[in-house]
Design an enzyme around this catalytic site. Structure first.
Site, PDB file in Angstrom:
ATOM      1  N   GLY A  46     -14.708   3.419   7.841  1.00  0.00           N
ATOM      2  CA  GLY A  46     -15.199   3.653   6.491  1.00  0.00           C
ATOM      3  C   GLY A  46     -14.980   2.430   5.623  1.00  0.00           C
ATOM      4  N   GLN A  51     -14.213  -2.601  -1.943  1.00  0.00           N
ATOM      5  CA  GLN A  51     -13.506  -3.376  -0.913  1.00  0.00           C
ATOM      6  C   GLN A  51     -14.227  -4.667  -0.556  1.00  0.00           C
ATOM      7  OE1 GLN A  51     -13.024   0.248   1.814  1.00  0.00           O
ATOM      8  NE2 GLN A  51     -11.226  -0.959   2.296  1.00  0.00           N
ATOM      9  N   CYS A  94      -6.332   1.179   6.396  1.00  0.00           N
ATOM     10  CA  CYS A  94      -7.336   0.740   5.436  1.00  0.00           C
ATOM     11  C   CYS A  94      -7.647  -0.732   5.701  1.00  0.00           C
ATOM     12  CB  CYS A  94      -6.777   0.921   4.028  1.00  0.00           C
ATOM     13  SG  CYS A  94      -7.919   0.419   2.739  1.00  0.00           S
ATOM     14  N   LEU A  95      -8.940  -1.064   5.674  1.00  0.00           N
ATOM     15  CA  LEU A  95      -9.320  -2.463   5.937  1.00  0.00           C
ATOM     16  C   LEU A  95      -8.782  -3.404   4.858  1.00  0.00           C
ATOM     17  CD1 LEU A  95     -12.980  -2.005   7.251  1.00  0.00           C
ATOM     18  CD2 LEU A  95     -10.899  -2.451   8.562  1.00  0.00           C
ATOM     19  N   HIS A 136     -10.609   9.430   1.301  1.00  0.00           N
ATOM     20  CA  HIS A 136     -10.021   8.083   1.259  1.00  0.00           C
ATOM     21  C   HIS A 136     -10.985   7.100   0.586  1.00  0.00           C
ATOM     22  CE1 HIS A 136      -7.762   4.656   3.397  1.00  0.00           C
ATOM     23  NE2 HIS A 136      -8.845   4.061   2.929  1.00  0.00           N
ATOM     24  N   GLU A 137     -12.269   7.181   0.957  1.00  0.00           N
ATOM     25  CA  GLU A 137     -13.259   6.241   0.417  1.00  0.00           C
ATOM     26  C   GLU A 137     -13.597   6.543  -1.050  1.00  0.00           C
ATOM     27  OE1 GLU A 137     -13.659   3.693   2.136  1.00  0.00           O
ATOM     28  OE2 GLU A 137     -12.965   4.479   4.050  1.00  0.00           O
ATOM     29  N   HIS A 140     -11.150   5.001  -3.207  1.00  0.00           N
ATOM     30  CA  HIS A 140     -11.417   3.571  -3.453  1.00  0.00           C
ATOM     31  C   HIS A 140     -12.299   3.391  -4.691  1.00  0.00           C
ATOM     32  CE1 HIS A 140      -9.585   1.216  -0.300  1.00  0.00           C
ATOM     33  NE2 HIS A 140     -10.076   1.981   0.647  1.00  0.00           N
TER      34      HIS A 140
HETATM   35 ZN    ZN Z   1      -9.473   2.042   2.627  1.00  0.00          ZN
END
Ligand code: ZN
Length: 172
Positions: A46, A51, A94-95, A136-137, A140
């Site tokens: 995701g 991000q 998380c990226l 989660h997204e 963000h």
């Molecule tokens: Zn993340």
């Protein structure tokens, strides 16, 4: 398509609230194509627009396993209409927080309204991993990261390591 740079914590952009998209046009579709490509390359399941430094409420997700055909999900202007009372605890990464993972408890199911790749309104009833991933997204898009759900001690420990990694990269 091009690979975008993923913003890493700590970075003030990850703490800003993203704005709703007004038009789902070609330039937004290009952004989503690039986000998807960036996510596949990372690799991740995701990715939210903040991000990659863009404060728009845009998310891409693909939960297909490596040996399965790709199944991209494009989510624009997500609105969580309902969340279940029961929680599920899952290890999240998380990226933007590379190398760190922790258990986070979230509602196990949720109902989300959004616009798809073509700007059409869709409603999805998500459970299991998809429910966790969407929440989660969406976080963000509101400037919230999964480490915010951890104890202060654990969060500070991760932050300290992230800052150290950033500094090392700058020196090199
Ligand atoms: Zn993340």
């Amino acid at each position: 398509m091009s690979i975008l740079e993923i913003v890493k914590e700590p970075d003030p952009i990850l703490r800003k609230k993203s704005n709703d998209v007004k038009n789902v046009d070609e330039s937004l579709q290009r952004l989503m194509d690039n986000m998807l490509e960036t996510m596949y390359r990372a690799p991740g399941i995701g990715l939210a627009a903040p991000q990659v430094g863009i404060l728009k409420r845009v998310i891409v997700i693909d939960l297909a396993k490596e040996d399965e055909p790709k199944k991209p999900l494009y989510i624009i202007n997500p609105k969580i209409l309902w969340k279940s009372e029961d929680l599920i605890s899952r290890e999240e990464g998380c990226l933007s927080i590379p190398g760190h993972f922790a258990e986070v408890a979230r509602p196990s199911k949720c109902k989300v309204q959004y616009l798809d790749y073509n700007g059409k309104t869709q409603i999805i009833n998500a459970d299991d991993l998809l429910s966790t991933c969407i929440q989660h997204e969406v976080d963000h898009c509101d400037g919230i990261l999964f480490i915010d759900y951890l104890s202060k001690l654990k969060k500070d420990m991760i932050l300290k390591k992230l800052i150290k990694t950033k500094k090392e990269k700058q020196i090199l």
